[in-house]
Scaffold this motif. Structure first.
Motif, PDB file in Angstrom:
ATOM      1  N   ALA A   1      -1.012   4.202  -2.006  1.00 18.05           N
ATOM      2  CA  ALA A   1       0.343   3.887  -1.945  1.00 18.05           C
ATOM      3  C   ALA A   1       0.886   4.978  -0.838  1.00 18.05           C
ATOM      4  CB  ALA A   1       1.128   4.213  -3.213  1.00 18.05           C
ATOM      5  N   PRO A   2       2.149   4.570   0.045  1.00 18.52           N
ATOM      6  CA  PRO A   2       2.722   5.380   0.793  1.00 18.52           C
ATOM      7  C   PRO A   2       3.359   6.540  -0.043  1.00 18.52           C
ATOM      8  CG  PRO A   2       3.376   3.324   0.888  1.00 18.52           C
ATOM      9  CD  PRO A   2       2.615   3.179  -0.080  1.00 18.52           C
TER      10      PRO A   2
ATOM     11  N   PHE B   1       6.368  -0.969 -11.226  1.00 17.78           N
ATOM     12  CA  PHE B   1       5.456  -0.740 -10.056  1.00 17.78           C
ATOM     13  C   PHE B   1       4.480  -1.607  -9.906  1.00 17.78           C
ATOM     14  CE2 PHE B   1       2.352   1.508  -7.639  1.00 17.78           C
ATOM     15  CZ  PHE B   1       2.909   2.317  -6.891  1.00 17.78           C
ATOM     16  N   LEU B   2       3.560  -1.861 -10.957  1.00 13.22           N
ATOM     17  CA  LEU B   2       2.682  -2.928 -11.234  1.00 13.22           C
ATOM     18  C   LEU B   2       3.013  -4.319 -10.502  1.00 13.22           C
ATOM     19  CD1 LEU B   2       0.604  -1.341 -14.106  1.00 13.22           C
ATOM     20  CD2 LEU B   2       0.123  -0.929 -11.643  1.00 13.22           C
TER      21      LEU B   2
ATOM     22  N   LEU C   1      -1.515   9.234  -5.574  1.00 14.41           N
ATOM     23  CA  LEU C   1      -1.002   8.228  -4.774  1.00 14.41           C
ATOM     24  C   LEU C   1      -1.934   7.708  -3.607  1.00 14.41           C
ATOM     25  CD1 LEU C   1       2.685   8.976  -4.809  1.00 14.41           C
ATOM     26  CD2 LEU C   1       1.377   6.920  -5.936  1.00 14.41           C
TER      27      LEU C   1
ATOM     28  N   ALA D   1      -6.853  -3.152  -6.223  1.00 12.40           N
ATOM     29  CA  ALA D   1      -5.960  -2.099  -5.939  1.00 12.40           C
ATOM     30  C   ALA D   1      -5.047  -2.038  -7.098  1.00 12.40           C
ATOM     31  CB  ALA D   1      -5.156  -2.418  -4.545  1.00 12.40           C
TER      32      ALA D   1
ATOM     33  N   VAL E   1       7.775   3.929  -4.682  1.00 10.36           N
ATOM     34  CA  VAL E   1       7.571   5.097  -5.194  1.00 10.36           C
ATOM     35  C   VAL E   1       8.605   6.041  -5.875  1.00 10.36           C
ATOM     36  CG1 VAL E   1       6.161   7.510  -4.716  1.00 10.36           C
ATOM     37  CG2 VAL E   1       5.327   5.225  -4.004  1.00 10.36           C
TER      38      VAL E   1
ATOM     39  N   GLU F   1       6.290  -0.939   0.620  1.00 10.01           N
ATOM     40  CA  GLU F   1       5.765  -0.203  -0.371  1.00 10.01           C
ATOM     41  C   GLU F   1       6.373   1.235  -0.507  1.00 10.01           C
ATOM     42  OE1 GLU F   1       1.945  -0.848  -1.614  1.00 10.01           O
ATOM     43  OE2 GLU F   1       3.117  -2.585  -1.779  1.00 10.01           O
ATOM     44  N   ALA F   2       7.087   1.783   0.398  1.00  8.97           N
ATOM     45  CA  ALA F   2       7.462   3.122   0.309  1.00  8.97           C
ATOM     46  C   ALA F   2       8.542   3.077  -0.669  1.00  8.97           C
ATOM     47  CB  ALA F   2       7.873   3.518   1.632  1.00  8.97           C
TER      48      ALA F   2
ATOM     49  N   PHE G   1      -0.902   9.746   7.681  1.00  4.84           N
ATOM     50  CA  PHE G   1       0.177   8.643   7.269  1.00  4.84           C
ATOM     51  C   PHE G   1       1.122   8.268   8.356  1.00  4.84           C
ATOM     52  CE2 PHE G   1       3.873   6.531   5.540  1.00  4.84           C
ATOM     53  CZ  PHE G   1       3.307   5.469   5.058  1.00  4.84           C
TER      54      PHE G   1
ATOM     55  N   LEU H   1       3.721  -4.154  -6.899  1.00  9.48           N
ATOM     56  CA  LEU H   1       2.430  -4.012  -6.103  1.00  9.48           C
ATOM     57  C   LEU H   1       1.491  -5.113  -6.308  1.00  9.48           C
ATOM     58  CD1 LEU H   1       0.814  -1.722  -4.626  1.00  9.48           C
ATOM     59  CD2 LEU H   1      -0.300  -1.485  -6.934  1.00  9.48           C
TER      60      LEU H   1
ATOM     61  N   TRP I   1      -3.537   3.866   4.665  1.00  5.10           N
ATOM     62  CA  TRP I   1      -4.213   3.293   5.615  1.00  5.10           C
ATOM     63  C   TRP I   1      -5.518   3.099   5.869  1.00  5.10           C
ATOM     64  CZ3 TRP I   1      -1.036   1.482   9.395  1.00  5.10           C
ATOM     65  CH2 TRP I   1       0.293   2.111   9.452  1.00  5.10           C
TER      66      TRP I   1
ATOM     67  N   VAL J   1       4.702  -1.020   5.377  1.00 10.95           N
ATOM     68  CA  VAL J   1       4.844   0.418   4.750  1.00 10.95           C
ATOM     69  C   VAL J   1       6.234   0.722   4.136  1.00 10.95           C
ATOM     70  CG1 VAL J   1       5.170   2.635   5.714  1.00 10.95           C
ATOM     71  CG2 VAL J   1       3.331   1.225   6.497  1.00 10.95           C
TER      72      VAL J   1
ATOM     73  N   ALA K   1      -4.219   1.095  -9.387  1.00  5.07           N
ATOM     74  CA  ALA K   1      -2.849   1.964  -9.416  1.00  5.07           C
ATOM     75  C   ALA K   1      -2.469   2.204 -10.936  1.00  5.07           C
ATOM     76  CB  ALA K   1      -1.825   0.677  -8.849  1.00  5.07           C
TER      77      ALA K   1
ATOM     78  N   LEU L   1       0.765  -7.302  -2.334  1.00  7.07           N
ATOM     79  CA  LEU L   1      -0.635  -7.344  -1.906  1.00  7.07           C
ATOM     80  C   LEU L   1      -0.991  -8.541  -1.339  1.00  7.07           C
ATOM     81  CD1 LEU L   1      -2.592  -4.953  -4.373  1.00  7.07           C
ATOM     82  CD2 LEU L   1      -2.712  -4.691  -1.890  1.00  7.07           C
TER      83      LEU L   1
ATOM     84  N   TRP M   1       2.969   2.830  18.435  1.00  8.60           N
ATOM     85  CA  TRP M   1       2.888   3.514  17.063  1.00  8.60           C
ATOM     86  C   TRP M   1       1.222   3.605  17.051  1.00  8.60           C
ATOM     87  CZ3 TRP M   1       3.878   2.051  11.321  1.00  8.60           C
ATOM     88  CH2 TRP M   1       3.788   3.461  10.503  1.00  8.60           C
TER      89      TRP M   1
END
Lengths: 507, 486
Positions: B393-394, A167-168, B388, B425, A145, A141-142, B471, A171, B400, A138, B429, A175, A69
């Protein structure tokens, strides 16, 4: 059979489906619903391919796909499945069509709703099948949303508050995990030639105990929020209660498991010494969670909130099993992850069915429903019994293994944990009694419609699976056990502090 | 410097600048002959100019050359940034079109000034000489003062312009003072590589530190780093919004480029002195920017403070430079370049959406974004994508950008800074999501659909798509950045 990349197919079918659905005009709501159902069912069929090609008896990863990737950073697209993730993937793909079906009652903004649900599915499946830490992060986190939008746009009551909190909290936790992942990445530089995010190379990276503990806590911050462990659970009742039914099902059945899965996959496997050292504290938190969740659940007057708090208690059992340090505990914990997904998922679906009929979730608004909706009441009873661990249904096998293992390793600690099962019986049966039995005091409850065809389609497979795992858990356990064994071995054989080695095995 | 005036000039090397200069003059002249109703033609003409400049830049790809006696360098770094400035210029033109066509006069003058300021950015990318850097930064700033005040009838615009002007002049003075000290220290050298040689081991460290300090403060104003940020929110709010978009991207990035070039080319040897300064600046900039952004109710002010906070992440790269481990420095610079590129696109996207909304049936107040999703799903989705991305956020490229800065920070083993970034961060958000929340979760208070012009919609769509593509396949940008380090 092994030639087809079933895992990657499963992973991306929902996303591709979502992209196709973007092209469907939003007026064609029936077609959108149908498309979502077809896509998720196809995903389930593809995941059956994963299950069929899965070889039980081997602990390692199977059906691995490796693509480059971002080669310069050591980031790859690597997916694979083992005994821990297999049932999580199956659980996700199995429940998703049911979630689509239960969402038939969604009337506003149908198009984005289903697109978000499908996107969410790819995110969740990605979390369970990533073998590259960056890829994992990734996906992790994805997931946030789409769930944020699902709660915020189609939720009830204080949905906006619940969505932001969800969300918060997540998140903030993730992190800290990111920092740990990146540290681990650079720490791997010594052992391998170049630093890598490949999970399989990262396991076994030698780390000093202090570093292990810090990094473990970094991961733990993220996973403990997700699981959730008391006192990081406060987002859960809000999010679960305010989310639309499908959102609640996914939150309880899958998103919480992401936390438990992470604890096994990363917390324990990367930092066995830290995990072993901190196990008593985590177990104490888990037991507090079992009792606290159950006690709070007893006093709830909102059915959905009650189920939400029951999740706090049930996940306590899962974490308990993962950290007692024996194979029974680990297998039981993993099986319990699957069981909780089915039982609590079913409970949320049933609460959703009640809500669709009466547009309320207050227990006092119900009463005597068994007369007007006997089938719903019957199914509800089976699910309640499975959730409280009645022998012969799925909840029993997992909880029994966990408690047995706790007794073997930690002796009397098992007493408060067992008490949690008693409390579960109290809050579940008491709520059931108030909702379905007694006299019909409110006129609106007298003539309710019982199950429709759509609901039969949803609940028959669910109940069948609940009974199947309860009666014959062997096919499930035998796929879990080799991987569980390997993780327990990692946990007990790690080498930095030899004096604590094998501690968990000797009661 | 004497040599620069007599040595032969490599005309191809400065072709992008020449093309842009020509088009800037052309716009100014053509504007004189246009009827009032046709003044808008200055915009397509400028856009063609920017595209031509981009083409000229592309024609240089792959070549490494210096001209003007080594004070002007064309390398991958310069070309990447020139390309980025062209992209920024194009997007700002797209944002400006609707805004200036329907309301403000002076369209020709505005586009002329915009191209001039953009020219400053192009010059800055190649400048490897104190004097050139100074000229470039002034070329970026001075047209900015005037553009900010273009809404002559509005006291806020006047205030913005005056504030910007005073702060700008002050910062220039401070910067010049620092540069003059460097000039003296290095025995009269202005080229950065000569300065580096002169300073290395000269033993004048306190004086070097003082001069670097002055220069950093000067640039601190340009990039609106805390505590030199006071002008930015007021200026952005009062300026015509497309100008604010330009200031928060092109002008700021110009400052960053100058700072990066100076620190990497002239002062790497004394990095131990200035590294902590940048660590403190980065921490302050991120934290203060984010905390104040939490309370904002005007979208442009929100973006201003968010832009300040975002600068903090780029400053982090400067706090990581370590001449003794080239790998760490390389990665730090790479992360800064990636961040700058992604930041420019996502920030402009957010500005574009805000301007479009304010012009077509909305206002600048965040409260009025309530229910935008129902009024214009496309605009709401695009703005959400940009926000976002800014939040990291993704599935947008902003994720990235942040990750690479984190990666560089952990690699440099500056863990406390990584924790500061992490906490920030989460704070960020909150306010980005607060806007998203309004658009999607609340019922609309204003009525009617929002008709975004097709051209602007297309530009925003392409920007969002680019962020999405980066992304999914980040080597698009990371490999460019890797090849483009100084």
């Amino acid at each position: 059979m092994n030639d087809l990349p079933f895992l990657d197919l499963t992973l991306f079918l929902p996303l591709v489906g979502a992209l196709v659905m973007v092209l469907i005009p939003k007026r064609w709501e029936a077609l959108l619903r149908l498309a979502a159902l077809v896509v998720t069912t196809a995903t389930f069929v593809a995941s059956l391919g994963v299950l069929a090609s899965f070889e039980s008896g081997t602990p390692g990863f199977q059906q691995v796909t490796e693509l480059s990737w971002i080669p310069e950073w050591g980031i790859g697209y690597i997916t694979g499945v083992d005994g821990v993730s297999l049932w999580m993937i199956m659980l996700t793909t199995f429940l998703m069509p049911l979630c689509i079906l239960t969402s038939w009652t969604i009337k506003t903004q149908v198009k984005p709703y289903f697109i978000l649900l499908l996107t969410l599915e790819t995110g969740m499946l990605g979390v369970f099948s990533s073998l590259d830490m960056f890829l994992f992060y990734v996906f992790w986190e994805a997931v946030l949303v789409p769930m944020y939008f699902l709660i915020g746009m189609w939720g009830h009551g204080r949905r906006v508050y619940a969505a932001m909190k969800f969300f918060l909290f997540t998140l903030a936790g993730s992190l800290f995990m990111l920092l740990s992942i990146l540290y681990l990445y650079f720490a791997s530089q010594g052992s391998a030639a170049a630093p890598t995010f490949d999970y399989r190379s990262l396991v076994g990276t030698p780390l000093a105990l202090e570093v292990q503990i810090l990094l473990f806590l970094g991961f733990f911050a993220s996973f403990a929020v997700k699981v959730p462990l008391v006192p990081l659970h406060t987002w859960l009742p809000d999010a679960h209660t305010e989310a639309p039914t499908a959102g609640s099902v996914m939150l309880a059945a899958v998103l919480l498991k992401m936390g438990a899965y992470g604890l096994i996959r990363f917390g324990i496997a990367f930092f066995p010494d830290a995990a072993r050292l901190l196990a008593p504290a985590i177990i104490a938190l888990a037991i507090v969670g079992i009792l606290y969740g159950a006690l709070i659940a007893i006093v709830q007057h909102d059915v959905k909130r009650l189920v939400a708090y029951s999740s706090v208690a049930h996940l306590g059992f899962v974490v308990l099993g993962l950290f007692v340090g024996t194979i029974q505990g680990m297998s039981g914990g993993i099986l319990q992850m699957l069981n909780h997904g089915l039982s609590t998922g079913a409970l949320f679906l049933l609460v959703g069915a009640l809500y669709d009929r009466r547009h309320t979730r207050e227990i006092s608004e119900f009463g005597g429903l068994a007369r007007s909706v006997p089938v719903l009441a019957g199914i509800f009873l089976i699910v309640v019994l499975s959730s409280l661990g009645l022998p012969g249904l799925n909840g029993f096998a997992g909880e029994f293994l966990v408690l047995l293992a706790t007794y073997q390793s930690y002796g009397w600690w098992v007493i408060p944990a067992t008490f949690g099962i008693v409390l579960a019986a109290i809050y579940l049966l008491w709520a059931y009694q108030r909702v379905f039995h007694g006299a019909v005091s409110i006129e609106a409850n007298r003539n309710l419609e019982d199950f429709r065809m759509r609901e039969y389609v949803m609940f028959v497979p669910l109940v069948a699976l609940i009974v199947a795992i309860g009666v014959y858990p062997k096919p499930f356990l035998e796929r879990i056990e080799p991987s569980a064994k390997q993780i327990v071995r990692q946990l007990n054989d790690a080498s930095v502090i030899p004096e604590t080695r094998g501690l968990a095995e000797a009661p | 410097m004497q040599g620069a005036l007599t040595s032969p000039v490599d005309w191809h090397a400065i072709a992008p600048e020449l093309v842009l200069t020509a088009f800037a003059c052309l716009v100014l002249v053509v504007d004189l002959f246009l009827a009032e109703r046709a003044k808008w033609l200055a915009m397509p003409l400028s856009a063609i100019g920017v595209l031509a400049t981009g083409a000229a830049t592309l024609s240089l790809v792959g070549s490494e050359r210096t001209t003007l006696s080594g004070s002007y360098e064309i390398d991958a770094f310069a070309l990447l940034l020139k390309g980025l400035f062209c992209v920024i210029g194009f997007i700002v033109l797209a944002i400006s079109f609707d805004y200036f066509r329907s309301g403000i006069r002076y369209q020709g003058e505005y586009y002329f000034l915009l191209l001039c300021s953009l020219l400053g950015g192009l010059v800055m990318s190649s400048a490897r000489d104190l004097v050139t850097i100074f000229i470039a930064i002034e070329l970026i700033s001075v047209p900015g003062f005037i553009m900010t005040g273009l809404r002559k009838g509005d006291p806020k615009s006047n205030e913005a312009s005056l504030k910007f002007f005073l702060f700008g002049v002050l910062s220039t003075a401070v910067m010049l003072y620092g540069m003059s000290l460097i000039y003296g220290l290095s025995g009269g050298a202005t080229r950065l590589d000569r300065i580096r040689e002169a300073i290395d081991g000269s033993g004048n460290e306190p004086l070097v530190m003082l001069s670097v300090f002055f220069v950093v403060v000067g640039f601190g104003f340009k990039i609106s780093a805390v505590p030199f940020h006071f002008w930015a929110p007021d200026t952005y709010e009062g300026a015509p919004s497309p100008v604010a978009a330009f200031l928060s991207t092109a002008s700021k990035i110009g400052g960053f480029v100058g700072l990066l070039v100076l620190m990497f080319k002239a002062f790497p040897e004394v990095a131990d002195i200035w590294r902590p300064v940048f660590a403190v600046l980065a921490t302050l900039t991120m934290t203060v920017g984010n905390l104040i952004a939490l309370k904002q109710r005007h979208i442009i002010r929100l973006l201003a403070y968010s832009g300040i906070a975002q600068s903090g992440y780029i400053l982090v790269a400067l706090a990581l430079i370590d001449p003794s481990s080239p790998g760490v420095s390389r990665q730090a610079l790479e992360s800064a370049l990636v961040y700058i590129a992604i930041y420019a696109v996502m920030d402009l996207g957010a500005f574009a959406a805000a301007v479009a909304y304010a012009r077509r049936g909305g206002t600048y107040f965040i409260d009025d974004y309530a229910g935008l999703w129902q009024r214009s799903p496309v605009l709401a989705t695009l703005l959400t994508g940009f926000l976002l991305s800014l939040a990291g956020a993704p599935p947008m490229a902003g994720a990235w950008a942040k990750l690479f800065v984190f990666l560089a920070t952990i690699n440099a083993q500056v863990y406390w800074l990584a924790v500061v970034m992490g906490v920030n961060a989460v704070i960020a958000a909150w306010y980005y999501l607060a806007v998203v929340k309004r658009m999607f979760f609340e019922a609309p208070e204003l009525e009617g659909p929002v008709e975004v012009p097709y051209f602007l919609r297309a530009v925003m769509g392409v920007a969002a798509l680019a962020l999405l593509v980066v992304f999914i396949y980040p080597p698009v940008i990371t490999e460019l950045a890797e090849r483009s380090i100084l």
